[in-house]
Design a protein around this motif. Structure first.
Motif, PDB file in Angstrom:
ATOM      1  N   ILE A 198      18.887 118.226  38.323  1.00  0.00           N
ATOM      2  CA  ILE A 198      17.444 118.396  38.085  1.00  0.00           C
ATOM      3  C   ILE A 198      16.905 117.232  37.245  1.00  0.00           C
ATOM      4  N   ALA A 199      17.689 116.791  36.262  1.00  0.00           N
ATOM      5  CA  ALA A 199      17.246 115.644  35.466  1.00  0.00           C
ATOM      6  C   ALA A 199      17.084 114.411  36.354  1.00  0.00           C
ATOM      7  N   LEU A 256      17.770 118.403  29.375  1.00  0.00           N
ATOM      8  CA  LEU A 256      18.397 119.304  30.355  1.00  0.00           C
ATOM      9  C   LEU A 256      19.901 119.074  30.477  1.00  0.00           C
ATOM     10  N   PRO A 257      20.363 117.801  30.609  1.00  0.00           N
ATOM     11  CA  PRO A 257      21.824 117.630  30.676  1.00  0.00           C
ATOM     12  C   PRO A 257      22.534 118.135  29.422  1.00  0.00           C
ATOM     13  N   ILE A 287      11.604 124.714  34.044  1.00  0.00           N
ATOM     14  CA  ILE A 287      11.291 123.764  32.971  1.00  0.00           C
ATOM     15  C   ILE A 287      10.921 122.412  33.568  1.00  0.00           C
ATOM     16  N   ALA A 288      11.705 121.986  34.564  1.00  0.00           N
ATOM     17  CA  ALA A 288      11.442 120.684  35.179  1.00  0.00           C
ATOM     18  C   ALA A 288      10.080 120.670  35.854  1.00  0.00           C
ATOM     19  N   PHE A 289       9.773 121.786  36.536  1.00  0.00           N
ATOM     20  CA  PHE A 289       8.508 121.868  37.258  1.00  0.00           C
ATOM     21  C   PHE A 289       7.333 121.834  36.284  1.00  0.00           C
ATOM     22  N   LEU A 290       7.399 122.687  35.263  1.00  0.00           N
ATOM     23  CA  LEU A 290       6.308 122.723  34.280  1.00  0.00           C
ATOM     24  C   LEU A 290       6.228 121.411  33.512  1.00  0.00           C
ATOM     25  N   ALA A 320       8.034 127.413  26.756  1.00  0.00           N
ATOM     26  CA  ALA A 320       8.878 128.130  25.800  1.00  0.00           C
ATOM     27  C   ALA A 320       9.568 129.321  26.465  1.00  0.00           C
ATOM     28  N   VAL A 321       8.983 129.847  27.544  1.00  0.00           N
ATOM     29  CA  VAL A 321       9.565 131.040  28.168  1.00  0.00           C
ATOM     30  C   VAL A 321      10.914 130.725  28.833  1.00  0.00           C
ATOM     31  N   PRO A 322      10.965 129.788  29.806  1.00  0.00           N
ATOM     32  CA  PRO A 322      12.290 129.480  30.365  1.00  0.00           C
ATOM     33  C   PRO A 322      13.271 128.954  29.328  1.00  0.00           C
ATOM     34  N   THR A 323      12.770 128.233  28.322  1.00  0.00           N
ATOM     35  CA  THR A 323      13.680 127.741  27.285  1.00  0.00           C
ATOM     36  C   THR A 323      14.248 128.905  26.491  1.00  0.00           C
TER      37      THR A 323
END
Ligand SMILES: [Cu+2]
Lengths: 618, 206
Positions: A198-199, A256-257, A287-290, A320-323
């Motif tokens: 994803i990164a 992310l990694p 997270i990536a999308f947002l 903050a939600v997915p995190t």
């Protein structure tokens, strides 16, 4: 393929690394390069902290301070954190998916050499004109009016390094999509592979915005364009947009990694399957999308208006939600696990609260109205060091220690690792926790001096002492590396009792990684075999010839050409000849690459069987 | 196996995607074009932000003429079509016809590039619309110039492939190379359609 290991001479080893297309060796190159720049960036950080140890300090000059703080940020983000992440990705990702190689070994090497020459270019500026001095964000019009060639080095050096990163990103995307072993479905990929994947997607879509921004900056400074010159109709905000359209995804490229590393480490040392694996994957993607639609939270004070600010504020808080999902999944993985407090695990345990604090201040900063108070203060400095050092750097070191045996076949001294962690961790909180309050008290970031008697003295002193702790910790790590490598004591292929494919092969792995393609029978494939089979990965194919790519010196030459050309473009006049030579070298090596058939070679299976003895599987 | 890669007989239906290397190239190049899309999107965004920032210099509807640009559009669109023919003949393992159609594609590319250079020359000399005239002029030349540089690069690339493979047929090794070059050419074409619309039509009308 000689079976007797001979000690290669220095020249031979150097040539080997200059021409290698083996992802494992490229990983080592990234590790050395990235760590070198990490030390350089750390040195710059120490200069900053020493300058700020007391009010009205005259340790370094104002101009030099500007250069040091610019280069600290630029170096740490582009030349230390990114390549160290690429080091882990190169060393581990192909092994985790059971691949013999990456999709584009040649491009992979090219990516490294572009990064390397870009980094060297940036730092050459110290010696010829003075380093860039407009901050790592190089906001226009400051960066347009900065004198000398410092900012030109910034623009062209980062441009070259950025090309390398982009290529590395594409390489890893295709590697994951096309090169997975039989049975390695997407939802069986280890989380480090997922996050690296994803990164890489983020790199692909974020870096071109920086490429354009840097081009515009270069054209403005060197070729008389007017993008950022308001008197000619230019608009300085365009730079901020382009920079942060790249810059915000960049922080997720960095973090992310690291999330992936911690997911591996926590699951291994809690001896449990990662809790909520699919929600972890989902959270990573979300997270990536947002991450692509929040860039303007860096620009709340620009004056985009209340509606734009509100939208970007809400979108930012949503991340903050997915995190949070991830944080809870790590906690639940720990819950009821049989925990081993190895040093990577201790890094992971230190990471969770630290990163949570960084996330909380992130939500505070996301409140657009409140941000008018925090903006450009030490509160921001504290926040992003909590996420980048507390997240990315801890993740990188956890990853380096965790995979060190896989990369080098040796084991770093655990006792020293723990010393490193505690000094670094305590030093980190000493340095940056107080900076929250410095910021709230109104101390602006990037200032050369502060005045005494304003309640800022003590916290600045504490901050500098903390930085010294971090430096000592890092020195212990270097000492550990030197001692471990001189001793050279070999460990088995699976020293941590691992769960994923990379632990099923010898350490360091043979250059073809897997003698036979592995058959993956579930998530955590090695663990599946340990529990349900004989602890050995089943092969998915009979023993056969293995196709390998040829080594090549071309990536080095291609990058060198751009490096030379950069000086010509910058200094112009009589130096145009350098641009001609440089671009000719690059174009010539591209044509050479295109014209010369490069079909690779085959390792015959008879030669493979010769080496049966040295790989202690499982 | 290495010899199979360079053999021109018994090619499969889609020689460009028959090998793992070919599939990797094919997919990697699509992703690369994704990145290129962001690159041009950033340039378009910059251009749109500055299209009325003419400072003292001329505005879009004063300099742009649509006749030549329309011809250029047609030329480039046609070259995309001819590259499709080339790929059709590649898949039919007919290297002569493939080379012929690639040759036509390249010729059209040169016509396009020639017109573009003439156009820039015209703007600079007749309208005093230079690179440094205004933010608008910088944005215009940068956007359109980036596209032109892509065209020039594509021409060198395709000519290189044609020369290298002039004396040999289609095989599993060079088919992916031809194929991604043609993908690149289509991409350039699509970008030009946007330039024609956003820069020239909107500049003339909007
Ligand atoms: Cu951000």
């Amino acid at each position: 393929m000689s079976t007797t290991a001979r000690k290669a001479g220095f020249g031979a080893t150097l040539w080997d690394y200059l021409t290698t297309v083996d992802h494992k060796k490229i990983g080592i190159l990234y590790l050395i390069g990235g760590f070198f720049f990490f030390l350089l960036g750390g040195l710059e950080a120490m200069l900053i902290r020493i300058q700020l140890i007391a009010p009205d300090n005259e340790f370094i000059s104002a101009q030099f301070y500007n250069e040091v703080l610019t280069m600290h940020g630029t170096t740490m983000i582009f030349l230390a954190a990114m390549p160290l992440i690429f080091a882990l990705m190169n060393a581990v990702l192909p092994l985790q998916i059971g691949a013999r190689d990456v999709a584009f070994p040649f491009v992979n090497a090219l990516g490294f050499w572009l990064f390397f020459f870009g980094g060297v270019m940036l730092n050459v500026s110290w010696f010829v004109t003075g380093a860039p001095d407009a901050g790592w964000t190089a906001y226009a019009p400051l960066s347009i009016f900065s004198e000398g060639h410092g900012v030109d080095f910034y623009a062209i050096g980062l441009q070259i390094a950025g090309f390398g990163t982009l290529m590395g990103g594409i390489n890893f995307i295709v590697t994951v999509v096309n090169m997975r072993a039989p049975g390695m479905t997407y939802m069986r990929m280890p989380l480090f592979t997922w996050t690296a994947f994803i990164a890489s997607v983020l790199i692909l879509f974020a870096f071109p915005a920086l490429t354009v921004g840097l081009f515009l900056l270069t054209f403005d400074r060197l070729f008389g364009a007017n993008f950022f010159d308001p008197s000619m109709g230019g608009n300085v905000i365009i730079w901020e947009h382009l920079f942060w359209i790249f810059g915000h995804p960049e922080v997720y490229i960095l973090i992310l990694p690291a999330f992936g590393v911690f997911s591996e480490v926590i699951s291994t040392f809690a001896k449990k399957r990662l809790f909520g694996y699919s929600s972890m994957v989902f959270a990573t993607v979300l997270i990536a999308f947002l991450g692509f639609m929040v860039w303007a939270h860096h620009m709340f004070t620009v004056g985009l208006g209340p509606i734009a600010n509100s939208i970007f504020a809400v979108a930012t808080m949503a991340i903050a939600v997915p995190t949070g999902i991830k944080i809870f999944n790590w906690l639940f993985t720990l819950w009821g696990g049989s925990i081993r407090l190895t040093s990577p695990m201790v890094f992971a345990l230190g990471f969770i609260p630290t990163f949570t604090i960084g996330g909380m201040t992130g939500v505070m900063l996301a409140s657009a109205a409140a941000d008018f108070q925090y903006h450009d203060s030490y509160f921001v400095v504290a926040h992003f060091h909590y996420v980048i050092v507390g997240g990315t750097v801890l993740g990188i070191f956890a990853g380096i220690i965790y995979w060190w045996p896989k990369m080098f076949g040796t084991m770093l001294n655990e006792k020293l690792n723990h010393w490193f962690f505690w000094l670094f961790f305590i030093g980190f909180h000493l340095t940056f926790f107080v900076q929250h309050f410095l910021g709230l008290m109104g101390m602006p970031r990037r200032y050369w001096k502060f005045q005494g008697e304003q309640g800022l003295d003590l916290f600045n002193l504490i901050s500098t002492i903390g930085a010294l702790f971090m430096a000592v910790g890092t020195i212990i790590f270097i000492y550990n590396v030197i001692v471990t490598q001189t001793k050279g004591q070999k460990v088995s292929g699976d020293p941590w009792d691992g769960r994923t494919l990379e632990w099923a092969i010898p350490s360091p792995p043979p250059f073809y990684n897997f003698k036979q393609e592995p058959l993956v029978r579930g998530l955590d494939p090695l663990w599946v075999e340990k529990m349900e089979g004989d602890g050995k990965i089943k092969p998915a194919e009979p023993l056969g010839d293995i196709h390998m790519p040829n080594r090549s010196f071309v990536p080095f030459v291609m990058s060198l050409g751009l490096f030379i050309a950069g000086f010509g473009v910058m200094y112009q006049g009589g130096y145009w000849i350098l641009a001609v030579i440089g671009f000719a070298i690059t174009a010539g090596s591209m044509l050479y690459r295109s014209f010369k058939d490069d079909l690779g070679y085959h390792v015959h299976k008879e030669d493979l069987e010769d080496e049966e003895g040295d790989g202690s599987n499982g | 196996m290495a010899d199979d890669m360079l053999k021109s007989t018994n090619l499969p239906q889609n020689p460009e995607r028959a090998t793992l290397e070919g599939r990797n190239k094919f997919m990697g190049f699509w992703f690369f074009l994704g990145g290129e899309t962001v690159l041009f999107a950033s340039l378009f965004g910059t251009f749109l932000a500055l299209r009325n920032s003419t400072a003292e210099g001329p505005a879009a509807n004063e300099v742009f003429g649509l006749e030549l640009v329309f011809i250029m559009t047609m030329v480039l669109l046609t070259s995309s079509l001819t590259s499709v023919y080339a790929m059709y003949h590649m898949k039919n393992n007919d290297p002569k016809k493939m080379q012929l159609w690639l040759g036509i594609t390249v010729a059209l590319g040169f016509v396009f590039l020639g017109f573009e250079i003439y156009e820039f020359y015209h703007y600079v000399n007749h309208y005093e619309f230079g690179y440094s005239t205004s933010a608008f002029s910088s944005a215009f030349y940068t956007l359109v110039g980036f596209h032109g540089a892509h065209v020039a690069f594509g021409l060198v690339w395709i000519i290189g492939l044609m020369i290298r493979n002039a004396k040999r047929g289609v095989n599993l090794y060079n088919a992916p190379k031809f194929y991604i070059a043609s993908l690149y050419w289509h991409f350039i074409d699509v970008v030009w359609v946007f330039i024609f619309t956003v820069v020239y039509l909107m500049g003339k009308v909007g």
